[in-house]
Design an enzyme around this catalytic site. Structure first.
Site, PDB file in Angstrom:
ATOM      1  N   GLY A  26       0.844  -1.181   0.000  1.00  0.00           N
ATOM      2  CA  GLY A  26       0.000   0.000   0.000  1.00  0.00           C
ATOM      3  C   GLY A  26       0.881   1.233   0.000  1.00  0.00           C
ATOM      4  O   GLY A  26       1.280   1.722   1.057  1.00  0.00           O
ATOM      5  N   ALA A  27       1.217   1.731  -1.182  1.00  0.00           N
ATOM      6  CA  ALA A  27       2.196   2.819  -1.307  1.00  0.00           C
ATOM      7  C   ALA A  27       1.523   4.143  -1.618  1.00  0.00           C
ATOM      8  O   ALA A  27       1.919   4.862  -2.531  1.00  0.00           O
ATOM      9  CB  ALA A  27       3.233   2.476  -2.377  1.00  0.00           C
ATOM     10  N   GLY A  28       0.465   4.461  -0.854  1.00  0.00           N
ATOM     11  CA  GLY A  28      -0.129   5.781  -0.956  1.00  0.00           C
ATOM     12  C   GLY A  28       0.757   6.802  -0.276  1.00  0.00           C
ATOM     13  O   GLY A  28       1.983   6.645  -0.232  1.00  0.00           O
ATOM     14  N   MET A  42       1.240   7.678   2.974  1.00  0.00           N
ATOM     15  CA  MET A  42       2.025   7.219   4.120  1.00  0.00           C
ATOM     16  C   MET A  42       2.948   6.072   3.751  1.00  0.00           C
ATOM     17  O   MET A  42       4.098   6.008   4.209  1.00  0.00           O
ATOM     18  CB  MET A  42       1.097   6.801   5.259  1.00  0.00           C
ATOM     19  CG  MET A  42       1.804   6.659   6.591  1.00  0.00           C
ATOM     20  SD  MET A  42       2.469   8.230   7.196  1.00  0.00           S
ATOM     21  CE  MET A  42       0.936   9.054   7.640  1.00  0.00           C
ATOM     22  N   GLY A  43       2.473   5.149   2.926  1.00  0.00           N
ATOM     23  CA  GLY A  43       3.336   4.070   2.481  1.00  0.00           C
ATOM     24  C   GLY A  43       4.540   4.592   1.714  1.00  0.00           C
ATOM     25  O   GLY A  43       5.655   4.073   1.845  1.00  0.00           O
ATOM     26  N   ASN A  83      -4.833   2.895   9.806  1.00  0.00           N
ATOM     27  CA  ASN A  83      -5.793   3.598  10.646  1.00  0.00           C
ATOM     28  C   ASN A  83      -6.919   2.645  11.021  1.00  0.00           C
ATOM     29  O   ASN A  83      -7.236   1.711  10.287  1.00  0.00           O
ATOM     30  CB  ASN A  83      -6.394   4.791   9.896  1.00  0.00           C
ATOM     31  CG  ASN A  83      -5.402   5.928   9.737  1.00  0.00           C
ATOM     32  OD1 ASN A  83      -4.471   6.072  10.524  1.00  0.00           O
ATOM     33  ND2 ASN A  83      -5.595   6.740   8.727  1.00  0.00           N
ATOM     34  N   LYS A  88      -5.030   7.126  18.793  1.00  0.00           N
ATOM     35  CA  LYS A  88      -4.891   7.592  17.412  1.00  0.00           C
ATOM     36  C   LYS A  88      -6.242   7.559  16.696  1.00  0.00           C
ATOM     37  O   LYS A  88      -6.563   8.454  15.904  1.00  0.00           O
ATOM     38  CB  LYS A  88      -3.885   6.712  16.670  1.00  0.00           C
ATOM     39  CG  LYS A  88      -3.780   6.947  15.153  1.00  0.00           C
ATOM     40  CD  LYS A  88      -3.163   8.291  14.809  1.00  0.00           C
ATOM     41  CE  LYS A  88      -3.062   8.520  13.305  1.00  0.00           C
ATOM     42  NZ  LYS A  88      -2.224   7.540  12.620  1.00  0.00           N
ATOM     43  N   ASN A 117      -8.368  10.248  14.247  1.00  0.00           N
ATOM     44  CA  ASN A 117      -8.996   9.945  12.964  1.00  0.00           C
ATOM     45  C   ASN A 117     -10.511  10.100  13.029  1.00  0.00           C
ATOM     46  O   ASN A 117     -11.141  10.521  12.048  1.00  0.00           O
ATOM     47  CB  ASN A 117      -8.652   8.506  12.538  1.00  0.00           C
ATOM     48  CG  ASN A 117      -7.179   8.332  12.253  1.00  0.00           C
ATOM     49  OD1 ASN A 117      -6.520   9.246  11.792  1.00  0.00           O
ATOM     50  ND2 ASN A 117      -6.644   7.163  12.553  1.00  0.00           N
ATOM     51  N   GLU A 144     -12.335   5.060   4.786  1.00  0.00           N
ATOM     52  CA  GLU A 144     -12.194   4.024   5.809  1.00  0.00           C
ATOM     53  C   GLU A 144     -13.130   4.269   6.996  1.00  0.00           C
ATOM     54  O   GLU A 144     -12.898   3.736   8.077  1.00  0.00           O
ATOM     55  CB  GLU A 144     -10.751   3.992   6.311  1.00  0.00           C
ATOM     56  CG  GLU A 144      -9.736   3.644   5.254  1.00  0.00           C
ATOM     57  CD  GLU A 144      -8.312   3.716   5.775  1.00  0.00           C
ATOM     58  OE1 GLU A 144      -7.637   2.665   5.789  1.00  0.00           O
ATOM     59  OE2 GLU A 144      -7.875   4.807   6.174  1.00  0.00           O
TER      60      GLU A 144
END
Length: 312
Positions: free
Chosen positions: A7-9, A11-12, A105, A187, A191, A273
């Site tokens: 998952g390289a969005g 944050m990734g 998250n 956390k 969110n 999400e």
């Protein structure tokens, strides 16, 4: 260390860049073809605290994953609703000793992960780093952050501490926690306020914080999270958590940041999400017979906005 970022969005990509710059053998796996193509052609571009950089990191689509080389560590950064599919897709990369670190998250992801991975290889955590996805192959990284993580399996504390050491050696400020579920709920309160409210109101965190009702809304939502958490053995310090959430309002730190849900829904027209954040509290509230009217409504409003915008 051979590390897969699943998952390289935004944050990734941040973790991929920092771990790559730290000398690790990093490969990105992401399901957005345009993003993957851009990284392949031009490298992963980032504005890194004001400096424009480009990192050439191997990247592949989930459909391209093969088991030629096994991973030492897989860090999960996919969206919550895509978790099960991603775990199935990266299964060829998992060896007997491959560690899985989940930094998604939301709440309760270990229930999904343990269907694919032995408990002794599962580590969960959260991160206070921020990142923004500018477009395919390009991210904006700013500010400082940290990571907390813990082992789920018995007698894996040393392994967890070693993972924290690997991350810290790349500047990710990671530490071992002996109460990660507290940190995850803490956390989740960020969110469950900033993400959905900024998305509904179309503002950044500082702009929301400047409104008169902001404090009362935050207090009410945090109380709902805390009531559910208490039934799961997690006793949140409500005053401290509220102060922690409201620290996000500061425009001198991260207040001008648009949270990840805003980036998904408002900027990129993607589904959110919400069902794994406020929606999870809503479901658990029904299970424990605890009223959660704000989380119920916020979940429904985000789904309304997804429908209105035709998010996919």
């Amino acid at each position: 260390m051979k590390i897969i970022i699943a998952g390289a969005g935004a944050m990734g990509s941040r973790f991929g860049i920092m771990l790559h710059r730290g000398g690790n053998d990093v490969t990105l796996v992401d399901g957005w073809p345009a993003h993957v193509d851009a990284i392949r052609q031009n490298g992963l571009k980032a504005n890194f605290n004001g400096e424009d950089i480009t990192e050439h990191i191997p990247v592949m689509l989930p459909s391209e994953v093969k088991g030629d080389t096994k991973a030492d560590l897989i860090i999960l950064f996919t969206k919550s609703m895509q978790l099960a599919k991603m775990l199935q897709d990266v299964k060829p990369l998992i060896a007997e000793n491959t560690k899985i670190l989940c930094l998604l998250n939301g709440i309760g992801h270990e229930d999904t992960i343990e269907k694919y991975i032995p408990m002794e290889n599962i580590f969960i955590g959260n991160t206070m780093w921020t990142a923004g996805l500018v477009g395919p192959g390009e991210v904006k990284l700013f500010g400082n952050g940290s990571v907390e993580l813990q082992n789920l399996g018995q007698n894996q504390e040393d392994a967890a501490k070693n993972l924290a050491k690997v991350l810290s050696e790349s500047g990710l400020n990671a530490k071992y926690s002996d109460n990660i579920h507290y940190s995850i709920y803490r956390k989740a309160c960020v969110n469950g306020t900033m993400n959905c409210l900024c998305s509904i109101l179309d503002v950044n965190m500082a702009e929301f914080g400047a409104t008169k009702p902001a404090h009362d809304i935050v207090v009410t939502v945090v109380n709902e999270f805390a009531a559910v958490a208490k039934h799961e053995g997690v006793d949140l310090d409500i005053d401290e958590v509220v102060a922690h959430v409201e620290s996000c309002f500061d425009p001198e730190t991260i207040g001008k940041h648009y949270p990840s849900m805003y980036q998904d829904l408002i900027k990129n027209n993607r589904l959110t999400e919400i069902d794994y954040i406020n929606g999870a509290v809503s479901r658990k509230g029904k299970k424990y017979q605890i009223p959660t009217p704000y989380c119920d409504l916020l979940t429904q409003l985000i789904h309304c906005k997804e429908d209105i915008l035709g998010a996919k």
